[in-house]
Design a protein around this motif. Sequence first.
Motif, PDB file in Angstrom:
ATOM      1  N   THR A  48      29.039   5.552   2.153  1.00  0.00           N
ATOM      2  CA  THR A  48      30.450   5.912   2.320  1.00  0.00           C
ATOM      3  C   THR A  48      30.601   7.397   2.625  1.00  0.00           C
ATOM      4  OG1 THR A  48      31.151   4.120   0.872  1.00  0.00           O
ATOM      5  CG2 THR A  48      32.724   5.907   1.234  1.00  0.00           C
ATOM      6  N   PHE A  49      29.829   8.228   1.922  1.00  0.00           N
ATOM      7  CA  PHE A  49      29.907   9.664   2.206  1.00  0.00           C
ATOM      8  C   PHE A  49      29.557   9.938   3.662  1.00  0.00           C
ATOM      9  CE2 PHE A  49      28.186  13.860   2.807  1.00  0.00           C
ATOM     10  CZ  PHE A  49      29.176  14.655   2.242  1.00  0.00           C
ATOM     11  N   VAL A  50      28.435   9.381   4.123  1.00  0.00           N
ATOM     12  CA  VAL A  50      28.018   9.608   5.514  1.00  0.00           C
ATOM     13  C   VAL A  50      29.076   9.087   6.475  1.00  0.00           C
ATOM     14  CG1 VAL A  50      26.302   9.040   7.273  1.00  0.00           C
ATOM     15  CG2 VAL A  50      25.553   9.585   4.957  1.00  0.00           C
ATOM     16  N   ALA A  51      29.550   7.879   6.229  1.00  0.00           N
ATOM     17  CA  ALA A  51      30.507   7.247   7.145  1.00  0.00           C
ATOM     18  C   ALA A  51      31.848   7.978   7.186  1.00  0.00           C
ATOM     19  CB  ALA A  51      30.725   5.790   6.746  1.00  0.00           C
ATOM     20  N   VAL A  52      32.282   8.541   6.064  1.00  0.00           N
ATOM     21  CA  VAL A  52      33.585   9.212   6.010  1.00  0.00           C
ATOM     22  C   VAL A  52      33.466  10.691   6.378  1.00  0.00           C
ATOM     23  CG1 VAL A  52      35.464   9.916   4.456  1.00  0.00           C
ATOM     24  CG2 VAL A  52      34.569   7.584   4.359  1.00  0.00           C
ATOM     25  N   HIS A 103      16.443 -10.997   1.288  1.00  0.00           N
ATOM     26  CA  HIS A 103      16.479 -11.188   2.730  1.00  0.00           C
ATOM     27  C   HIS A 103      16.971  -9.856   3.299  1.00  0.00           C
ATOM     28  CE1 HIS A 103      16.837 -13.118   6.571  1.00  0.00           C
ATOM     29  NE2 HIS A 103      18.106 -12.751   6.656  1.00  0.00           N
ATOM     30  N   LEU A 104      16.076  -9.065   3.860  1.00  0.00           N
ATOM     31  CA  LEU A 104      16.402  -7.683   4.234  1.00  0.00           C
ATOM     32  C   LEU A 104      17.379  -7.589   5.395  1.00  0.00           C
ATOM     33  CD1 LEU A 104      12.924  -6.053   3.772  1.00  0.00           C
ATOM     34  CD2 LEU A 104      14.887  -5.910   2.245  1.00  0.00           C
ATOM     35  N   ALA A 105      17.276  -8.453   6.353  1.00  0.00           N
ATOM     36  CA  ALA A 105      18.218  -8.530   7.467  1.00  0.00           C
ATOM     37  C   ALA A 105      18.488  -7.151   8.075  1.00  0.00           C
ATOM     38  CB  ALA A 105      19.503  -9.210   7.032  1.00  0.00           C
ATOM     39  N   THR A 106      19.744  -6.726   8.076  1.00  0.00           N
ATOM     40  CA  THR A 106      20.125  -5.477   8.741  1.00  0.00           C
ATOM     41  C   THR A 106      19.645  -4.241   7.995  1.00  0.00           C
ATOM     42  OG1 THR A 106      22.263  -5.629   7.640  1.00  0.00           O
ATOM     43  CG2 THR A 106      22.131  -6.417   9.922  1.00  0.00           C
ATOM     44  N   GLY A 107      19.257  -4.388   6.729  1.00  0.00           N
ATOM     45  CA  GLY A 107      18.722  -3.254   5.985  1.00  0.00           C
ATOM     46  C   GLY A 107      17.450  -2.703   6.620  1.00  0.00           C
ATOM     47  N   ALA A 141      23.615   9.895  19.060  1.00  0.00           N
ATOM     48  CA  ALA A 141      23.418   8.496  19.437  1.00  0.00           C
ATOM     49  C   ALA A 141      22.973   7.669  18.229  1.00  0.00           C
ATOM     50  CB  ALA A 141      22.389   8.391  20.561  1.00  0.00           C
ATOM     51  N   ILE A 142      22.107   8.242  17.410  1.00  0.00           N
ATOM     52  CA  ILE A 142      21.659   7.539  16.208  1.00  0.00           C
ATOM     53  C   ILE A 142      22.822   7.388  15.229  1.00  0.00           C
ATOM     54  CG2 ILE A 142      20.081   7.635  14.238  1.00  0.00           C
ATOM     55  CD1 ILE A 142      18.134   9.164  16.123  1.00  0.00           C
ATOM     56  N   THR A 143      23.722   8.346  15.220  1.00  0.00           N
ATOM     57  CA  THR A 143      24.914   8.235  14.361  1.00  0.00           C
ATOM     58  C   THR A 143      25.739   7.020  14.767  1.00  0.00           C
ATOM     59  OG1 THR A 143      24.960  10.628  14.050  1.00  0.00           O
ATOM     60  CG2 THR A 143      26.992   9.439  13.559  1.00  0.00           C
ATOM     61  N   LEU A 144      25.904   6.805  16.054  1.00  0.00           N
ATOM     62  CA  LEU A 144      26.616   5.614  16.528  1.00  0.00           C
ATOM     63  C   LEU A 144      25.889   4.342  16.086  1.00  0.00           C
ATOM     64  CD1 LEU A 144      28.876   4.311  18.158  1.00  0.00           C
ATOM     65  CD2 LEU A 144      27.444   4.570  20.182  1.00  0.00           C
ATOM     66  N   THR A 145      24.573   4.337  16.181  1.00  0.00           N
ATOM     67  CA  THR A 145      23.772   3.200  15.712  1.00  0.00           C
ATOM     68  C   THR A 145      24.007   2.965  14.227  1.00  0.00           C
ATOM     69  OG1 THR A 145      22.093   3.694  17.374  1.00  0.00           O
ATOM     70  CG2 THR A 145      21.428   2.279  15.536  1.00  0.00           C
ATOM     71  N   PHE A 146      24.071   4.043  13.452  1.00  0.00           N
ATOM     72  CA  PHE A 146      24.352   3.935  12.018  1.00  0.00           C
ATOM     73  C   PHE A 146      25.678   3.222  11.779  1.00  0.00           C
ATOM     74  CE2 PHE A 146      26.844   5.693   8.506  1.00  0.00           C
ATOM     75  CZ  PHE A 146      26.086   5.282   7.422  1.00  0.00           C
ATOM     76  N   TYR A 147      26.723   3.659  12.471  1.00  0.00           N
ATOM     77  CA  TYR A 147      28.047   3.056  12.262  1.00  0.00           C
ATOM     78  C   TYR A 147      28.058   1.567  12.601  1.00  0.00           C
ATOM     79  CZ  TYR A 147      30.431   7.367  11.113  1.00  0.00           C
ATOM     80  OH  TYR A 147      30.842   8.500  10.480  1.00  0.00           O
ATOM     81  N   LEU A 148      27.450   1.210  13.705  1.00  0.00           N
ATOM     82  CA  LEU A 148      27.415  -0.205  14.087  1.00  0.00           C
ATOM     83  C   LEU A 148      26.597  -1.024  13.091  1.00  0.00           C
ATOM     84  CD1 LEU A 148      26.971   0.169  17.950  1.00  0.00           C
ATOM     85  CD2 LEU A 148      29.046  -0.492  16.707  1.00  0.00           C
ATOM     86  N   THR A 149      25.462  -0.495  12.682  1.00  0.00           N
ATOM     87  CA  THR A 149      24.586  -1.227  11.769  1.00  0.00           C
ATOM     88  C   THR A 149      25.194  -1.334  10.379  1.00  0.00           C
ATOM     89  OG1 THR A 149      22.712  -0.363  13.022  1.00  0.00           O
ATOM     90  CG2 THR A 149      22.229  -1.413  10.920  1.00  0.00           C
ATOM     91  N   ILE A 150      25.812  -0.273   9.884  1.00  0.00           N
ATOM     92  CA  ILE A 150      26.410  -0.331   8.537  1.00  0.00           C
ATOM     93  C   ILE A 150      27.551  -1.335   8.516  1.00  0.00           C
ATOM     94  CG2 ILE A 150      28.098   1.564   8.660  1.00  0.00           C
ATOM     95  CD1 ILE A 150      25.859   0.922   5.677  1.00  0.00           C
ATOM     96  N   LEU A 151      28.307  -1.405   9.596  1.00  0.00           N
ATOM     97  CA  LEU A 151      29.387  -2.388   9.678  1.00  0.00           C
ATOM     98  C   LEU A 151      28.831  -3.808   9.572  1.00  0.00           C
ATOM     99  CD1 LEU A 151      32.378  -3.126  10.206  1.00  0.00           C
ATOM    100  CD2 LEU A 151      31.804  -3.110  12.644  1.00  0.00           C
ATOM    101  N   ILE A 152      27.810  -4.103  10.353  1.00  0.00           N
ATOM    102  CA  ILE A 152      27.201  -5.432  10.316  1.00  0.00           C
ATOM    103  C   ILE A 152      26.548  -5.681   8.950  1.00  0.00           C
ATOM    104  CG2 ILE A 152      25.378  -6.874  11.325  1.00  0.00           C
ATOM    105  CD1 ILE A 152      26.065  -5.421  14.012  1.00  0.00           C
ATOM    106  N   HIS A 153      25.887  -4.674   8.396  1.00  0.00           N
ATOM    107  CA  HIS A 153      25.227  -4.804   7.091  1.00  0.00           C
ATOM    108  C   HIS A 153      26.241  -5.137   5.992  1.00  0.00           C
ATOM    109  CE1 HIS A 153      21.917  -4.167   4.299  1.00  0.00           C
ATOM    110  NE2 HIS A 153      22.664  -3.357   3.582  1.00  0.00           N
ATOM    111  N   VAL A 154      27.352  -4.446   5.995  1.00  0.00           N
ATOM    112  CA  VAL A 154      28.392  -4.696   4.985  1.00  0.00           C
ATOM    113  C   VAL A 154      28.990  -6.085   5.174  1.00  0.00           C
ATOM    114  CG1 VAL A 154      30.683  -3.994   4.194  1.00  0.00           C
ATOM    115  CG2 VAL A 154      28.912  -2.275   4.543  1.00  0.00           C
ATOM    116  N   LEU A 155      29.326  -6.447   6.405  1.00  0.00           N
ATOM    117  CA  LEU A 155      29.890  -7.769   6.658  1.00  0.00           C
ATOM    118  C   LEU A 155      28.912  -8.881   6.270  1.00  0.00           C
ATOM    119  CD1 LEU A 155      31.669  -7.174  10.092  1.00  0.00           C
ATOM    120  CD2 LEU A 155      32.740  -7.401   7.831  1.00  0.00           C
TER     121      LEU A 155
END
Length: 161
Positions: A48-52, A103-107, A141-155
């Motif tokens: 959350t800190f990173v994302a916000v 099940h590690l999945a998106t982690g 670019a990696i920051t964008l990857t983080f945002y997309l991946t964290i969204l999928i990981h949380v969902l």
Amino acid sequence: MKVSFYAAILVVFVTVFMMFAVFFDWIQLHVLIGPYYIHHWLSWIGSTFVAVFTPIYYWMKRNKPSSLKNLLNAHIFGNLISFMFVSIHFTQQISRPPQFYPHLATGVVLYPTMLLLVATGFITRFISYKNKRTLLFLHKAITLTFYLTILIHVLHGIEII
């Protein structure tokens, strides 16, 4: 070298130590606080800190450049501590016994993404080199990857997907 460099190195060493301590069960973080385990709370706080804070940092450094030094320190050390929290959670997950292995999945994508963010940010901030602009582009670019991946990981984590 600057004090901030040595402080950042110290945070990295503490992170590695905490990962070993969790992996070898020197400290136990698989303890419930409310409905969730401590290591989950830590990962949520860190993510959350990173994302916000990242978009706040981006906006403020362009609109309030006088506060750049304090913002940069908050960005660096806040994200390093956030990475420590996420590392603790990831280590807790991969150190579970085989019968309880997650099940590690998106982690599996998310953790290396954060590791790359820390590495590119660390190099960009503390190491002199010729093509700094290229690494800054990669960091963004990696920051964008983080945002997309964290969204999928949380969902995925809350079983929406």
